[in-house]
Design a protein around this motif. Sequence first.
Motif, short mmCIF file in Angstrom:
data_model
loop_
_atom_site.label_atom_id
_atom_site.label_comp_id
_atom_site.label_asym_id
_atom_site.label_seq_id
_atom_site.Cartn_x
_atom_site.Cartn_y
_atom_site.Cartn_z
N ALA A 1 0.85 -1.20 0.00
CA ALA A 1 0.00 0.00 0.00
C ALA A 1 0.88 1.25 0.00
CB ALA A 1 -0.91 -0.02 1.22
N ILE A 2 1.99 1.21 0.71
CA ILE A 2 2.92 2.35 0.72
C ILE A 2 3.66 2.40 -0.62
CG2 ILE A 2 4.98 3.34 1.83
CD1 ILE A 2 4.00 1.99 4.45
N ALA A 3 4.09 1.23 -1.07
CA ALA A 3 4.85 1.17 -2.33
C ALA A 3 4.02 1.73 -3.49
CB ALA A 3 5.27 -0.27 -2.61
N ALA A 4 2.72 1.50 -3.46
CA ALA A 4 1.84 1.96 -4.55
C ALA A 4 1.89 3.48 -4.69
CB ALA A 4 0.42 1.49 -4.29
N GLY A 5 2.14 4.17 -3.59
CA GLY A 5 2.20 5.64 -3.65
C GLY A 5 3.59 6.17 -3.96
N LEU A 6 4.53 5.29 -4.27
CA LEU A 6 5.93 5.70 -4.51
C LEU A 6 6.39 5.17 -5.87
CD1 LEU A 6 7.31 4.75 -0.96
CD2 LEU A 6 6.76 7.06 -1.76
N PRO A 7 5.80 5.67 -6.96
CA PRO A 7 6.09 5.08 -8.27
C PRO A 7 7.55 5.17 -8.70
CG PRO A 7 4.87 7.14 -8.49
CD PRO A 7 4.89 6.81 -7.03
N ASN A 8 8.33 6.08 -8.12
CA ASN A 8 9.74 6.21 -8.53
C ASN A 8 10.69 5.35 -7.69
OD1 ASN A 8 9.16 8.11 -10.54
ND2 ASN A 8 8.95 9.69 -8.96
N VAL A 9 10.09 4.60 -6.77
CA VAL A 9 10.94 3.81 -5.87
C VAL A 9 10.87 2.33 -6.24
CG1 VAL A 9 11.29 3.08 -3.47
CG2 VAL A 9 10.65 5.46 -3.98
#
Length: 313
Positions: free
Chosen positions: A255-263
Motif C-alpha cells: 500500500a505504501i509502495a503503490a504511492g511511490l512510483p519512482n521507488v
Amino acid sequence: MLLNDTADQIRSMEIRGAGRIARAAAGALRDYAAGREDQEMSAFRRAMREAAAVLLETRPTAVSLPNAVQYVMRSFAEASTPEEAKAAIRSAADSFILSSHHAVEWIGEIGARHISDGDRILTHCNSEAALACILTAHRQGKEIEVVATEVRPRNQGLLTIRTLNDAGIRTEYIVDSAVRTFINDADLVITGSDAITVNGAVVNKIGTSQIALAAHEARTNMIVAAETYKFAPRTILGERIAIEERGAEEVLDPAIAAGLPNVTVRNPAFDVTPASYVDLIVTEMGAIPPVMACIIIRDHLGWGIEEFHKAFE
Ligand code: RUB
C-alpha cells in the motif's frame, strides 16, 4: 507430505535454512518415489527427474539443495526396476538425512573448541550449524553471551533468540545496522552458510558480508559453520552462485509502495563474503581455512575437473 507441498513450504520459507531445506528435499524425493506405481523404469525415471526439477526450482541459492537432490537421484542410476530404484532412493535419502544431523552435531563439537569461556559471540540469521557451536560450548559449561541480529526483512533472528533464550544463554538482540556499534564488544562472529565456493567465499544471509567487513576491521575472528554439502562443486568451473532476490512486499508494505512510483525495492536474500574475511570454516570433517575449500570439493565430495568433464560427456 506431498512433493508439491514440500516445494511450496521451501518457497514460502516455512521450511528454511540450508540444512533443513536439503533434508526436506531428500525426504520429499523418497516419499514421492515410494508413492509411484510405475511398471517401467523409463516412466519412473522421468517422474523422478520432474520431481527433482520442482524441488530445485524452489530457492536458487542454498547449494545443499542440489547437492541433496543429486545424492538421492544418483542412488538409482544402476537400478533396473522401479522397486529396486525405490529401495535405493529410500536408503540414500535416509542416509543423507541421518548424516546431515550427525554433521551438525560434529560441527557443534568442533566449533565449540574455538569458543572460550567468557566469549561474546555475534551471530546473524538462524543457522543450525552456527547454533550447534554456541549451544555445545554452553553445554560444556563455558560462560558465553551472544549478540543476535534481527535479520530484516524476514526476522530469522527471532528464531535464534528463542533458541538461545530457551537454552538459558544471555543474549542481546540488535537491529542489523547496529553491528558496527557492537562488534568491538564481540570476541567472535559465528554464522552459517548457504554455499561455499571453490575459493572459499561464503554465501549467506544478506548482511553477512557487512558483518564480516566490520569484524575484519575490528580484528574480530569470523567463523563460518557449514556441513560439507554446502560446498558448491560447480564453482570449480567458474559457475557463480545465484543470489535469490525475493519479493518487494517483504520489505515495503504494497500500500505504501503503490504511492511511490519512482521507488524500486530491492530484496536480495543472500550476499557473498570473500574468503579473506573468513578466518575458519568449521565442517564435520574438521575446521579448515577457507583456502582449503577446493580440497573439500575435490577430495571429500569427489568433484575434480575430470569428474565434471565425465559428467557432461
Ligand atoms: C538462512 C541462512 C542460514 C544458512 C545456514 O537463510 O542464511 O544462515 O542457510 O543455515 P533463509 P543452517 O532463512 O533465507 O533460508 O546452518 O541451518 O543450514
